[in-house]
Scaffold this active site. Structure first.
Site, PDB file in Angstrom:
ATOM      1  N   ASP A   3     -53.090  46.781  30.437  1.00 33.91           N
ATOM      2  CA  ASP A   3     -53.106  47.168  31.851  1.00 33.91           C
ATOM      3  C   ASP A   3     -53.612  48.588  32.061  1.00 33.91           C
ATOM      4  OD1 ASP A   3     -50.802  48.194  30.621  1.00 33.91           O
ATOM      5  OD2 ASP A   3     -49.466  46.830  31.680  1.00 33.91           O
ATOM      6  N   HIS A  52     -40.599  42.484  33.089  1.00 29.89           N
ATOM      7  CA  HIS A  52     -42.066  42.346  33.160  1.00 29.89           C
ATOM      8  C   HIS A  52     -42.692  42.538  31.771  1.00 29.89           C
ATOM      9  CE1 HIS A  52     -42.596  46.893  34.298  1.00 29.89           C
ATOM     10  NE2 HIS A  52     -42.884  46.753  33.022  1.00 29.89           N
ATOM     11  N   GLU A 108     -45.078  41.374  37.119  1.00 34.94           N
ATOM     12  CA  GLU A 108     -43.755  41.612  37.688  1.00 34.94           C
ATOM     13  C   GLU A 108     -43.063  40.274  37.985  1.00 34.94           C
ATOM     14  OE1 GLU A 108     -42.536  44.454  37.479  1.00 34.94           O
ATOM     15  OE2 GLU A 108     -43.616  46.059  38.519  1.00 34.94           O
TER      16      GLU A 108
END
Ligand code: F6R
Length: 239
Positions: free
Chosen positions: A65, A135, A140
């Site tokens: 990410d 998460h 999430e």
């Protein structure tokens, strides 16, 4: 799933490195995470590299990410994090490292490009941390398991947890990120998840105990994966 509890983060990370090394070779593809959890593992990788025991020349990497809304030069961007904590200290080729291009002005093109890169990659080992809300990556609670690379609105608890990297000021924490999807994470051949500290206890309990798999606690999806190692310190252990 193998669940291993250690007295300290250092010991867990040493063992995580041993496991990692048993699963990869010098041509492997790694899935990498940021945040506090993998740092001691990255230190093990660096010291073994410096001792001349492993080369990353032909290793490829894909990160989970990246924040939306901060530049890659920001010390807390995940591009910068990876340089500071790993890439600058090993012989990996910059061209072989991949972090989502969340700063691209055409974000939907960037998502599509990262998805294509991931679809064409075979990640041998995915390193994961876990959020206190369960998460993985920045998927999430509530994220459909079938989702691929996407933009996520970070939950308040994630913003608060990550404010420790932003002078404890939640206003400085980005509110969005680009993340690999659960679907992408599940394609990795092996997964090593690290969790340290009491705040992770609840997520670890839901991950390790029982059969429940729910999108409300994303890490529970790992119960469906054939090769997962979960290494925790005794504070994150739930017993
Ligand atoms: C980081 C990531 C996140 C973190 C999680 C735990 O790339 O994808 O899922 O692993 O938020 O963060 P730390 O390790 O800082 O407690």
């Amino acid at each position: 799933m193998k669940y291993l509890v250690f007295d300290s983060k250092k010991e867990a990370s040493k063992e995580a490195y041993k496991i990692l090394k048993s699963l990869i070779n010098e041509n492997s593809t790694l899935g990498l995470a940021t945040g506090g959890s993998p740092i001691a593992l990255y230190e093990e990788m660096i010291s073994d590299y410096k001792a001349g025991n492993f080369s990353y020349k032909n290793v490829k990497s894909y990160n989970l990410d990246e924040y939306v809304g901060i530049s890659y030069d920001h010390p807390e961007s995940y591009h910068k994090f990876m340089e500071i904590n790993l890439f600058n200290h090993i012989d990996i080729e910059k061209a072989n490292t991949h972090v989502p291009d969340a700063g691209n002005s055409d974000l939907s093109a960037a998502l599509k490009a990262y998805q294509e890169q991931l679809n064409n990659a075979e990640i041998d080992v995915q390193i994961l941390g876990v959020g206190s809300n369960g998460h993985i990556g920045f998927n999430e609670p509530g994220t459909p398991f079938e989702k691929g690379v996407h933009v996520v609105d970070l939950k308040q608890e994630t913003i608060e947890a990550n404010s420790r990297f932003f002078n404890n000021d939640i206003n400085l924490v980005p509110k969005q990120a680009v993340t690999m999807g659960i679907k992408d994470i599940m394609r990795a051949k092996h997964i090593i998840l690290l969790a340290f500290g009491e705040a992770k206890q609840h997520a670890i309990k839901r991950l390790v105990e029982g059969d429940e798999i729910t999108e409300n606690i994303p890490c529970t999806v790992l119960k469906n994966h054939p090769s997962v190692y979960v290494l925790v310190d005794k504070e994150a252990d739930f017993k």
